[in-house]
Design a protein around this motif. Structure first.
Motif, short mmCIF file in Angstrom:
data_model
loop_
_atom_site.label_atom_id
_atom_site.label_comp_id
_atom_site.label_asym_id
_atom_site.label_seq_id
_atom_site.Cartn_x
_atom_site.Cartn_y
_atom_site.Cartn_z
N GLY A 72 0.79 -1.22 0.00
CA GLY A 72 0.00 0.00 0.00
C GLY A 72 0.82 1.27 0.00
N ARG A 73 2.11 1.17 -0.19
CA ARG A 73 2.99 2.34 -0.16
C ARG A 73 3.52 2.72 -1.54
NH1 ARG A 73 7.16 0.67 4.45
NH2 ARG A 73 8.30 2.40 3.51
N GLY A 74 3.11 1.99 -2.58
CA GLY A 74 3.57 2.28 -3.94
C GLY A 74 4.95 1.73 -4.26
N ILE A 75 5.50 0.95 -3.35
CA ILE A 75 6.85 0.43 -3.52
C ILE A 75 6.93 -0.57 -4.66
CG2 ILE A 75 8.60 -1.00 -2.38
CD1 ILE A 75 7.68 0.53 0.23
N ALA A 76 5.97 -1.49 -4.74
CA ALA A 76 5.99 -2.49 -5.81
C ALA A 76 5.83 -1.81 -7.16
CB ALA A 76 4.89 -3.53 -5.60
N HIS A 77 4.99 -0.80 -7.25
CA HIS A 77 4.79 -0.08 -8.50
C HIS A 77 6.09 0.58 -8.96
CE1 HIS A 77 3.41 3.41 -10.97
NE2 HIS A 77 2.75 2.43 -11.56
N GLU A 78 6.71 1.32 -8.07
CA GLU A 78 7.95 2.02 -8.40
C GLU A 78 9.05 1.04 -8.79
OE1 GLU A 78 11.26 4.93 -6.26
OE2 GLU A 78 9.34 4.56 -5.24
N ALA A 79 9.20 -0.04 -8.03
CA ALA A 79 10.25 -1.01 -8.31
C ALA A 79 9.98 -1.78 -9.60
CB ALA A 79 10.39 -1.97 -7.14
N ALA A 80 8.72 -2.13 -9.86
CA ALA A 80 8.38 -2.86 -11.10
C ALA A 80 8.62 -1.98 -12.32
CB ALA A 80 6.94 -3.35 -11.05
N LEU A 81 8.29 -0.69 -12.22
CA LEU A 81 8.58 0.23 -13.34
C LEU A 81 10.08 0.29 -13.61
CD1 LEU A 81 6.18 3.25 -12.69
CD2 LEU A 81 6.13 1.67 -14.65
N ALA A 82 10.88 0.36 -12.54
CA ALA A 82 12.34 0.40 -12.70
C ALA A 82 12.86 -0.90 -13.31
CB ALA A 82 13.00 0.68 -11.35
N ALA A 83 12.32 -2.03 -12.86
CA ALA A 83 12.75 -3.32 -13.41
C ALA A 83 12.40 -3.43 -14.89
CB ALA A 83 12.11 -4.47 -12.62
N ARG A 84 11.20 -3.01 -15.24
CA ARG A 84 10.78 -3.07 -16.66
C ARG A 84 11.63 -2.13 -17.51
NH1 ARG A 84 4.65 -1.93 -17.71
NH2 ARG A 84 5.33 0.23 -17.65
N ALA A 85 11.94 -0.95 -16.99
CA ALA A 85 12.81 -0.02 -17.72
C ALA A 85 14.19 -0.63 -17.94
CB ALA A 85 12.91 1.30 -16.97
N HIS A 86 14.68 -1.34 -16.95
CA HIS A 86 15.98 -2.02 -17.08
C HIS A 86 15.90 -3.12 -18.15
CE1 HIS A 86 19.85 -3.67 -15.91
NE2 HIS A 86 19.28 -4.86 -15.81
N ALA A 87 14.81 -3.88 -18.13
CA ALA A 87 14.63 -4.95 -19.12
C ALA A 87 14.62 -4.39 -20.53
CB ALA A 87 13.35 -5.72 -18.84
N TYR A 88 13.87 -3.32 -20.73
CA TYR A 88 13.74 -2.74 -22.07
C TYR A 88 14.97 -1.92 -22.45
CZ TYR A 88 8.71 -3.97 -22.09
OH TYR A 88 7.51 -4.62 -22.08
N GLY A 89 15.43 -1.06 -21.56
CA GLY A 89 16.50 -0.13 -21.90
C GLY A 89 17.89 -0.71 -21.86
N THR A 90 18.16 -1.58 -20.89
CA THR A 90 19.51 -2.13 -20.72
C THR A 90 19.66 -3.50 -21.37
OG1 THR A 90 19.75 -0.92 -18.65
CG2 THR A 90 21.28 -2.75 -19.03
N LEU A 91 18.67 -4.35 -21.18
CA LEU A 91 18.77 -5.72 -21.70
C LEU A 91 18.21 -5.87 -23.11
CD1 LEU A 91 17.79 -7.70 -18.46
CD2 LEU A 91 20.09 -7.13 -19.31
N GLY A 92 17.48 -4.87 -23.58
CA GLY A 92 16.96 -4.92 -24.94
C GLY A 92 15.74 -5.78 -25.14
N TRP A 93 15.02 -6.12 -24.05
CA TRP A 93 13.80 -6.89 -24.22
C TRP A 93 12.80 -6.08 -25.04
CZ3 TRP A 93 12.09 -9.33 -18.89
CH2 TRP A 93 13.13 -10.13 -18.40
N THR A 94 12.01 -6.76 -25.81
CA THR A 94 10.97 -6.09 -26.59
C THR A 94 9.57 -6.35 -26.03
OG1 THR A 94 10.84 -7.96 -28.11
CG2 THR A 94 12.33 -6.15 -28.71
N THR A 95 9.49 -7.24 -25.05
CA THR A 95 8.22 -7.57 -24.42
C THR A 95 8.49 -8.17 -23.06
OG1 THR A 95 6.08 -8.66 -24.76
CG2 THR A 95 8.06 -9.89 -25.41
N ALA A 96 7.47 -8.18 -22.22
CA ALA A 96 7.58 -8.81 -20.91
C ALA A 96 6.17 -9.17 -20.43
CB ALA A 96 8.25 -7.88 -19.90
N VAL A 97 6.11 -10.16 -19.57
CA VAL A 97 4.85 -10.56 -18.96
C VAL A 97 5.00 -10.54 -17.45
CG1 VAL A 97 4.16 -12.00 -20.91
CG2 VAL A 97 5.39 -13.03 -18.98
N SER A 98 3.88 -10.66 -16.77
CA SER A 98 3.85 -10.96 -15.35
C SER A 98 2.83 -12.08 -15.17
CB SER A 98 3.43 -9.73 -14.52
OG SER A 98 4.46 -8.76 -14.53
N LEU A 99 3.20 -13.13 -14.46
CA LEU A 99 2.32 -14.26 -14.21
C LEU A 99 1.72 -14.09 -12.82
CD1 LEU A 99 3.98 -15.21 -16.63
CD2 LEU A 99 3.78 -17.50 -15.72
N ILE A 100 0.39 -14.09 -12.76
CA ILE A 100 -0.32 -13.81 -11.51
C ILE A 100 -1.38 -14.88 -11.29
CG2 ILE A 100 -1.75 -12.14 -10.28
CD1 ILE A 100 -0.37 -9.95 -11.97
#
Length: 141
Positions: A72-100
């Motif tokens: 409830g503090r927005g931590i997961a949102h902020e961290a997931a955005l950073a992780a996705r940015a790393h995947a796309y910007g640094t690792l060159g991923w073109t897509t990603a999923v989350s399994l829930i």
């Protein structure tokens, strides 16, 4: 804790150690993985967020697990955005999923807030049915 029940927990100490070893080993085997998220002031652990692709997963994932004190503090949102940015910007991923897991309404709400949409289901032999949430592409606004 009881919050780990969705993935078979709570875990005894030995199983928790195995999961910690998996977190570390994923980096060596895949070149990416999940990070421990810590409080900026106290350094207390708040959760584990990052990139994940174990054997049996349909494709690389942006994954998050936050501890009860962080919810409830927005931590997961902020961290997931950073992780996705790393995947796309640094690792060159073109897509990603989350399994829930179906019924995990908090994670589903976060996926939706991240711009992901349900694409289908994945049947995992150990974890059962999981909804596949597709994240927006790196080019998406």
């Amino acid at each position: 804790s009881e919050r780990a029940r969705v993935f078979g927990g709570p875990f005894p100490r030995e199983a928790a150690f195995d999961q910690l070893a998996e977190l570390i080993g994923h980096w060596a085997l895949r070149g990416f993985g999940r990070w421990m998220v810590a409080d900026r002031t106290t350094d207390a652990p708040l959760g584990v967020v990052g990139l994940y692709h174990p054997e049996g997963w349909p494709e690389p994932e942006v994954a998050w697990s936050v501890f009860e004190t962080a919810e409830g503090r927005g931590i997961a949102h902020e961290a997931a955005l950073a992780a996705r940015a790393h995947a796309y910007g640094t690792l060159g991923w073109t897509t990603a999923v989350s399994l829930i897991k179906p019924g995990n309404t908090r994670s589903a709400a976060l996926a939706e807030r991240l711009g992901a949409r349900i694409e289908g289901r994945h049947a995992h032999p150990a974890h059962g049915l999981m909804d596949v949430w597709r994240h927006p592409s790196p080019e998406a606004p």
